[in-house]
Design a protein around this motif. Structure first.
Motif, PDB file in Angstrom:
ATOM      1  N   VAL A   1       0.877  -1.173   0.000  1.00 22.63           N
ATOM      2  CA  VAL A   1       0.000   0.000   0.000  1.00 22.63           C
ATOM      3  C   VAL A   1       0.910   1.218   0.000  1.00 22.63           C
ATOM      4  CG1 VAL A   1      -1.821   1.252   1.189  1.00 22.63           C
ATOM      5  CG2 VAL A   1      -1.783  -1.255   1.246  1.00 22.63           C
ATOM      6  N   ILE A   2       0.968   1.902  -1.128  1.00 18.99           N
ATOM      7  CA  ILE A   2       1.956   2.959  -1.346  1.00 18.99           C
ATOM      8  C   ILE A   2       1.287   4.326  -1.250  1.00 18.99           C
ATOM      9  CG2 ILE A   2       3.605   3.910  -2.990  1.00 18.99           C
ATOM     10  CD1 ILE A   2       3.658   1.044  -4.255  1.00 18.99           C
ATOM     11  N   LEU A   3       1.730   5.097  -0.276  1.00 15.77           N
ATOM     12  CA  LEU A   3       1.244   6.476  -0.145  1.00 15.77           C
ATOM     13  C   LEU A   3       2.227   7.399  -0.836  1.00 15.77           C
ATOM     14  CD1 LEU A   3      -0.681   8.608   1.081  1.00 15.77           C
ATOM     15  CD2 LEU A   3       0.753   8.568   3.134  1.00 15.77           C
ATOM     16  N   MET A   4       1.764   8.148  -1.826  1.00 16.34           N
ATOM     17  CA  MET A   4       2.629   9.105  -2.502  1.00 16.34           C
ATOM     18  C   MET A   4       2.797  10.299  -1.574  1.00 16.34           C
ATOM     19  SD  MET A   4       3.110   7.239  -5.042  1.00 16.34           S
ATOM     20  CE  MET A   4       4.351   8.383  -5.651  1.00 16.34           C
ATOM     21  N   SER A   5       4.053  10.574  -1.202  1.00 14.84           N
ATOM     22  CA  SER A   5       4.306  11.584  -0.187  1.00 14.84           C
ATOM     23  C   SER A   5       5.693  12.182  -0.369  1.00 14.84           C
ATOM     24  CB  SER A   5       4.218  10.940   1.208  1.00 14.84           C
ATOM     25  OG  SER A   5       4.778  11.778   2.190  1.00 14.84           O
ATOM     26  N   PRO A   6       5.836  13.506  -0.239  1.00 17.67           N
ATOM     27  CA  PRO A   6       7.175  14.097  -0.316  1.00 17.67           C
ATOM     28  C   PRO A   6       8.087  13.640   0.811  1.00 17.67           C
ATOM     29  CG  PRO A   6       5.524  15.764   0.224  1.00 17.67           C
ATOM     30  CD  PRO A   6       4.787  14.507  -0.080  1.00 17.67           C
ATOM     31  N   GLN A   7       7.528  12.999   1.839  1.00 17.92           N
ATOM     32  CA  GLN A   7       8.336  12.494   2.951  1.00 17.92           C
ATOM     33  C   GLN A   7       8.817  11.066   2.727  1.00 17.92           C
ATOM     34  OE1 GLN A   7       5.682  13.027   6.319  1.00 17.92           O
ATOM     35  NE2 GLN A   7       4.861  14.819   5.279  1.00 17.92           N
TER      36      GLN A   7
ATOM     37  N   ILE B   1      -1.208  -1.085  -4.588  1.00 19.07           N
ATOM     38  CA  ILE B   1      -2.282  -0.158  -4.229  1.00 19.07           C
ATOM     39  C   ILE B   1      -1.659   1.209  -3.963  1.00 19.07           C
ATOM     40  CG2 ILE B   1      -4.143   0.353  -2.605  1.00 19.07           C
ATOM     41  CD1 ILE B   1      -4.258  -2.652  -1.963  1.00 19.07           C
ATOM     42  N   PHE B   2      -2.125   2.229  -4.663  1.00 20.34           N
ATOM     43  CA  PHE B   2      -1.606   3.589  -4.507  1.00 20.34           C
ATOM     44  C   PHE B   2      -2.644   4.454  -3.792  1.00 20.34           C
ATOM     45  CE2 PHE B   2       0.887   1.917  -7.954  1.00 20.34           C
ATOM     46  CZ  PHE B   2       2.140   2.471  -7.759  1.00 20.34           C
ATOM     47  N   LEU B   3      -2.199   5.171  -2.776  1.00 21.02           N
ATOM     48  CA  LEU B   3      -3.045   6.137  -2.086  1.00 21.02           C
ATOM     49  C   LEU B   3      -2.599   7.538  -2.503  1.00 21.02           C
ATOM     50  CD1 LEU B   3      -2.966   4.675   1.549  1.00 21.02           C
ATOM     51  CD2 LEU B   3      -4.496   4.062  -0.341  1.00 21.02           C
TER      52      LEU B   3
END
Length: 227
Positions: free
Chosen positions: A85-91, A110-112
Motif C-alpha cells: 500500500v503505497i502512499l505518494m508523499s514528499p516524505q 495499491i496507490f493512495l
C-alpha cells in the motif's frame, strides 16, 4: 499485475491510463487498472474527504476514514491481501529505477493519493506499508506522482514493450545515463550522424555507445558513478 489507485479525483486518470503504452499494456492483459473514488467511502451527505487541521494552521487535511474504509473493502479480495500500500508523499523514499524494478515483480500494487495540505498521520502510520516521493518538490496532489511511478513500473512488465532490450538500455538501468540516439536522415541542417553508427560493425557500435554513456554520466551525473 493489478494496480489499484485510491483518489478523490478519479477522472484525473482517464486519459493517462487510456493512451499510448498504458493503453497497450491494459489491452494486452499485462496490467489491470482499478481507480477507486475516495468519496464513495465517505459517510456524510457532502461526501467530505477533508477537514480542518487540529491545532489550527492553513490548508485542509484529508480524513482517515475514507482511506481505511476503501482499503478494508479492497483487502477482502484475496489477491490484494498482501499487496504493498503505497502512499505518494514528499516524505517518502526517493523513487528510482531500482525501485521501479522491485515493484514490477509484485502481483498487485495499491496507490493512495493525497491532496490539499496533506493526509491524516494515521494513514501514514497505520495504513500505508511504504511511502514514495518522486523528488524534492511539491505538486498539488498524489495523482501525478502515482502516474509517474505506475508508468515506470508498467513499462517493465513482460510483453509491454515491443523490445525489452529497449528498457534494458534506458538511463539508470545499469547505473549510467543513456547514450545518444539518432535516426534518419543521416544529415540534418549540417549535423551528421556519427559515422560509427553507419558502419554496421555491431561490436564497435556497442563499444561506442558504452563510452558515450559513461562520458555523459561523468559530465552530468557523477553521483551515479560514485554510488
Amino acid at each position: 499485475m493489478q494496480i489499484h489507485i485510491v483518489t478523490a479525483f478519479p477522472k484525473f486518470f482517464e486519459s493517462p491510463l487510456g493512451e499510448s503504452m498504458m493503453k497497450r499494456a491494459s489491452q494486452s492483459g499485462a496490467v489491470k487498472f482499478f481507480v477507486h473514488d475516495l468519496r464513495d467511502y465517505t459517510t456524510d451527505k457532502h461526501r467530505s474527504v477533508d477537514d480542518y487541521p487540529y491545532g489550527g494552521g492553513p490548508g485542509m487535511i484529508m480524513k482517515p476514514e475514507p482511506f481505511f474504509a476503501c482499503l478494508d473493502h479492497l483487502r477482502r479480495q484475496e489477491e490484494l491481501a498482501g499487496a504493498p500500500v503505497i502512499l505518494m508523499s514528499p516524505q517518502g523514499e526517493r523513487f528510482s529505477q531500482h525501485k521501479a524494478k522491485s515493484l514490477a515483480q509484485k502481483q498487485a500494487l495499491i496507490f493512495l493519493c493525497g491532496h490539499y495540505k496533506g493526509v491524516d498521520e494515521r494513514v501514514h502510520q497505520h495504513l500505508a506499508t511504504e511511502e514514495i516521493s518522486i523528488g524534492d518538490y511539491i505538486v498539488t496532489g498524489g495523482e501525478l506522482p502515482a502516474l509517474v511511478v505506475i508508468d515506470a513500473v508498467v513499462r517493465l512488465l513482460p510483453g509491454v514493450l515491443g523490445d525489452l532490450d529497449s528498457a534494458s538500455g534506458d538511463s539508470f538501468q545499469a547505473g549510467l545515463l543513456d547514450y545518444p540516439h539518432y535516426t534518419r536522415p543521416e544529415e540534418f541542417r549540417g549535423w551528421r550522424v556519427p559515422e560509427i553508427l553507419l558502419s554496421g560493425h555491431h561490436a564497435k557500435i556497442a563499444q561506442w555507445r558504452r563510452e558515450q554513456a559513461e562520458a555523459r554520466t561523468r559530465e552530468r551525473r557523477q553521483d551515479l558513478l560514485e554510488s
